[in-house]
Design a protein around this motif. Structure first.
Motif, PDB file in Angstrom:
ATOM      1  N   ARG A   1      -1.079   0.411   7.414  1.00 55.27           N
ATOM      2  CA  ARG A   1      -0.140  -0.073   8.420  1.00 55.27           C
ATOM      3  C   ARG A   1      -0.857  -0.669   9.636  1.00 55.27           C
ATOM      4  N   PHE A   2      -1.867   0.028  10.153  1.00 59.30           N
ATOM      5  CA  PHE A   2      -2.483  -0.380  11.420  1.00 59.30           C
ATOM      6  C   PHE A   2      -3.883  -0.978  11.262  1.00 59.30           C
ATOM      7  N   GLY A   3      -4.406  -1.000  10.037  1.00 61.93           N
ATOM      8  CA  GLY A   3      -5.762  -1.502   9.819  1.00 61.93           C
ATOM      9  C   GLY A   3      -6.739  -0.356   9.634  1.00 61.93           C
ATOM     10  N   ARG A   4      -7.811  -0.624   8.859  1.00 60.76           N
ATOM     11  CA  ARG A   4      -8.799   0.428   8.596  1.00 60.76           C
ATOM     12  C   ARG A   4      -9.583   0.807   9.857  1.00 60.76           C
ATOM     13  N   ARG A   5      -9.967  -0.207  10.622  1.00 60.39           N
ATOM     14  CA  ARG A   5     -10.871   0.024  11.745  1.00 60.39           C
ATOM     15  C   ARG A   5     -10.306   0.980  12.803  1.00 60.39           C
ATOM     16  N   PRO A   6      -9.114   0.744  13.367  1.00 59.19           N
ATOM     17  CA  PRO A   6      -8.637   1.668  14.406  1.00 59.19           C
ATOM     18  C   PRO A   6      -8.393   3.074  13.882  1.00 59.19           C
ATOM     19  N   VAL A   7      -7.962   3.210  12.632  1.00 61.74           N
ATOM     20  CA  VAL A   7      -7.693   4.538  12.095  1.00 61.74           C
ATOM     21  C   VAL A   7      -8.997   5.307  11.897  1.00 61.74           C
TER      22      VAL A   7
ATOM     23  N   THR B   1     -11.022  -4.829   7.442  1.00 60.92           N
ATOM     24  CA  THR B   1     -10.790  -5.304   6.081  1.00 60.92           C
ATOM     25  C   THR B   1      -9.318  -5.323   5.701  1.00 60.92           C
ATOM     26  N   ARG B   2      -8.467  -4.811   6.594  1.00 63.11           N
ATOM     27  CA  ARG B   2      -7.025  -4.764   6.318  1.00 63.11           C
ATOM     28  C   ARG B   2      -6.294  -5.067   7.616  1.00 63.11           C
ATOM     29  N   GLN B   3      -5.718  -6.224   7.705  1.00 65.09           N
ATOM     30  CA  GLN B   3      -4.987  -6.575   8.914  1.00 65.09           C
ATOM     31  C   GLN B   3      -3.728  -5.718   9.050  1.00 65.09           C
ATOM     32  N   PRO B   4      -3.323  -5.390  10.277  1.00 62.60           N
ATOM     33  CA  PRO B   4      -2.101  -4.601  10.469  1.00 62.60           C
ATOM     34  C   PRO B   4      -0.918  -5.216   9.737  1.00 62.60           C
ATOM     35  N   SER B   5      -0.143  -4.383   9.078  1.00 60.41           N
ATOM     36  CA  SER B   5       0.980  -4.848   8.252  1.00 60.41           C
ATOM     37  C   SER B   5       2.252  -4.122   8.677  1.00 60.41           C
TER      38      SER B   5
ATOM     39  N   ASN C   1     -12.872   9.321   2.570  1.00 58.83           N
ATOM     40  CA  ASN C   1     -12.514   8.604   1.345  1.00 58.83           C
ATOM     41  C   ASN C   1     -11.286   7.718   1.523  1.00 58.83           C
ATOM     42  N   ALA C   2     -10.237   8.279   2.168  1.00 63.91           N
ATOM     43  CA  ALA C   2      -8.964   7.570   2.240  1.00 63.91           C
ATOM     44  C   ALA C   2      -9.026   6.334   3.121  1.00 63.91           C
ATOM     45  N   VAL C   3      -9.987   6.275   4.050  1.00 70.10           N
ATOM     46  CA  VAL C   3     -10.084   5.116   4.949  1.00 70.10           C
ATOM     47  C   VAL C   3     -11.460   4.461   4.843  1.00 70.10           C
TER      48      VAL C   3
ATOM     49  N   LYS D   1       5.866   0.785   5.716  1.00 66.15           N
ATOM     50  CA  LYS D   1       6.681   1.796   6.375  1.00 66.15           C
ATOM     51  C   LYS D   1       6.027   3.174   6.234  1.00 66.15           C
ATOM     52  N   LEU D   2       6.104   3.968   7.287  1.00 62.63           N
ATOM     53  CA  LEU D   2       5.513   5.300   7.287  1.00 62.63           C
ATOM     54  C   LEU D   2       6.564   6.403   7.324  1.00 62.63           C
ATOM     55  N   THR D   3       7.796   6.054   6.960  1.00 61.74           N
ATOM     56  CA  THR D   3       8.850   7.065   6.911  1.00 61.74           C
ATOM     57  C   THR D   3       8.614   7.988   5.712  1.00 61.74           C
ATOM     58  N   PRO D   4       9.115   9.220   5.764  1.00 54.76           N
ATOM     59  CA  PRO D   4       8.954  10.120   4.607  1.00 54.76           C
ATOM     60  C   PRO D   4       9.463   9.514   3.308  1.00 54.76           C
ATOM     61  N   ARG D   5      10.580   8.794   3.377  1.00 54.20           N
ATOM     62  CA  ARG D   5      11.133   8.185   2.173  1.00 54.20           C
ATOM     63  C   ARG D   5      10.183   7.124   1.605  1.00 54.20           C
ATOM     64  N   ALA D   6       9.635   6.273   2.506  1.00 51.61           N
ATOM     65  CA  ALA D   6       8.734   5.214   2.042  1.00 51.61           C
ATOM     66  C   ALA D   6       7.448   5.805   1.456  1.00 51.61           C
TER      67      ALA D   6
END
Length: 416
Positions: A77-83, A194-198, A122-124, A202-207
């Motif tokens: 959602r926000f990009g690899r770098r800031p996370v 490597t991943r632009q913010p998108s 690993n995840a990021v 969605k970060l909702t529980p359902r998504a």
């Protein structure tokens, strides 16, 4: 990153990003390995009994298991770098916060918070490596990084034990924080986005539920991801049970036990280095097929430790060394194949891989422990045989399919 912008040549400049990432990985790993030797002083200071000692490791690993499901999608959602930078800052601050704790309960809570650092590797971090580098280059980088990460379980306990004899136990966490801070500087300086913010992610529980459900219903991804714990499990079980096997059962001294770990880790390091050497010369996947041979040869030697009464430890350790060589030749390639098996965003894919691996390791350790309790060394050897057979059976068709796709790029999954 677009294919034309991916890094395909390795030099000092292009290696600074993975070096900074592996420095953070090293800091997070010694956050466990270096901290455990200090636990006797921790419980003494806080006035509690030694039953709290193993809980420090449990709390740290619990923290590592709590957030991978979120950190991967966050980076989509926000990009690899800031996370990733946020995760490094969090880990650094949580290590420094050790100076604020005054009782065992707040210390254990802080250990959970420190364990969150594991969720970003690993995840990021490794997802960004796979996206920043061309395919074979990414495999080489991953294999080289694995060797640096292996230093932590070897050097951490020794450094921690030495440090507590020279300085207060909190000093260890200060040194870990300094190591993490240096990694933060390197990542801030050299980590590409490597991943632009998108915003559409969605970060909702359902998504999130729908995303992970779709991923886990993807049979090819699940099979590719499960190859990783099946391959690594015999070595993980060796790390967990070798003190009992070598010292209690076979009567080796603590020094002999330590010396017989050297060929095992040397096998793994040698496999990683060999993979880095041949990755651009061999079709991607061939090293996995080749690595199955030392894996099977190691099993034959390990079974020798059951059949022959004398020198059982030699057969066992050398058998594990060959299995570790096969793992080193295979692991980084299998990681790449699993990551590209699904067309979903790589943050959620890498997070799904991490969770499947953790579940596989937890189940595998229990199976090996049960086999050893029931049948001793023969049970350990038979369980290793079963895991290796399951790996070969599952991995061969996956690897051959991935190799066929790479020989004809039109067959590759879109976005792989």
């Amino acid at each position: 990153m677009n294919q034309q912008h991916k890094i395909s040549r390795l030099n000092l400049t292009t290696l600074l990003f993975p070096l900074a990432l592996v420095l953070f990985e090293f800091a997070v790993y010694i956050g466990n390995d270096m901290a455990q030797p200090a636990m006797l002083l921790v419980v003494q200071e806080f006035g509690v009994d030694t039953s709290w000692v193993p809980l420090s490791m449990t709390a740290y690993l619990l923290g590592g298991a709590l957030l991978p499901w979120l950190t991967g999608p966050l980076s989509d959602r926000f990009g690899r770098r800031p996370v990733l930078l946020g995760g490094v800052i969090w880990f650094t601050a949580s290590c420094l916060a050790t100076y604020l704790v005054s009782d065992i309960h707040s210390y254990m809570l802080l250990r959970v918070l420190q364990g969150f650092g594991l969720c970003f590797i690993n995840a990021v971090g490794y997802a960004a490596i796979q996206e920043a580098y061309a395919e074979t280059t990414a495999v080489r980088v991953t294999a080289l990084m694995a060797n640096v990460a292996l230093i932590a379980p070897l050097a951490g306990p020794l450094a921690g034990a030495a440090l507590v004899t020279l300085a207060p136990w909190r000093t260890g966490f200060l040194l870990i924080a300094v190591c993490s801070l240096l990694a933060l500087i390197g990542l801030w300086w050299k980590m590409p986005e490597t991943r632009q913010p998108s915003p559409e992610v969605k970060l909702t529980p359902r998504a999130l539920w729908q995303g992970y459900s779709r991923l886990l219903r993807h049979g090819r991804f699940v099979r590719a991801a499960l190859c990783i714990p099946l391959l690594a499990m015999p070595l993980m079980a060796w790390i967990a049970l070798s003190p009992v096997l070598l010292v209690e059962d076979m009567g080796l001294s603590a020094l002999q036990y330590g010396l017989w770990q050297i060929p095992v880790f040397a096998g793994l390091i040698g496999g990683n280095l060999l993979l880095a050497l041949v990755a651009e010369r061999w079709p991607l996947g061939r090293s996995v097929l080749v690595g199955m041979w030392p894996l099977l040869a190691g099993l034959v030697l390990m079974l020798g430790s059951v059949v022959f009464a004398s020198n059982r430890h030699v057969y066992l350790a050398l058998g594990m060394s060959l299995m570790a060589l096969g793992e080193g030749l295979s692991f980084a390639v299998l990681y790449r194949f699993a990551l590209t098996a699904s067309i979903q965003a790589k943050g959620i894919v890498s997070a799904g891989m991490s969770m499947l691996s953790m579940a596989g390791y937890a189940l595998g350790i229990e199976l090996f422990r049960w086999a050893y309790l029931v049948a001793g060394l023969p049970g350990f050897a038979v369980m290793a045989l079963l895991f290796a057979a399951a790996f070969v059976r599952l991995a061969r068709p996956q690897v051959k399919l991935a190799m066929a796709e790479r020989s004809d790029p039109d067959l590759l999954p879109q976005g792989a």
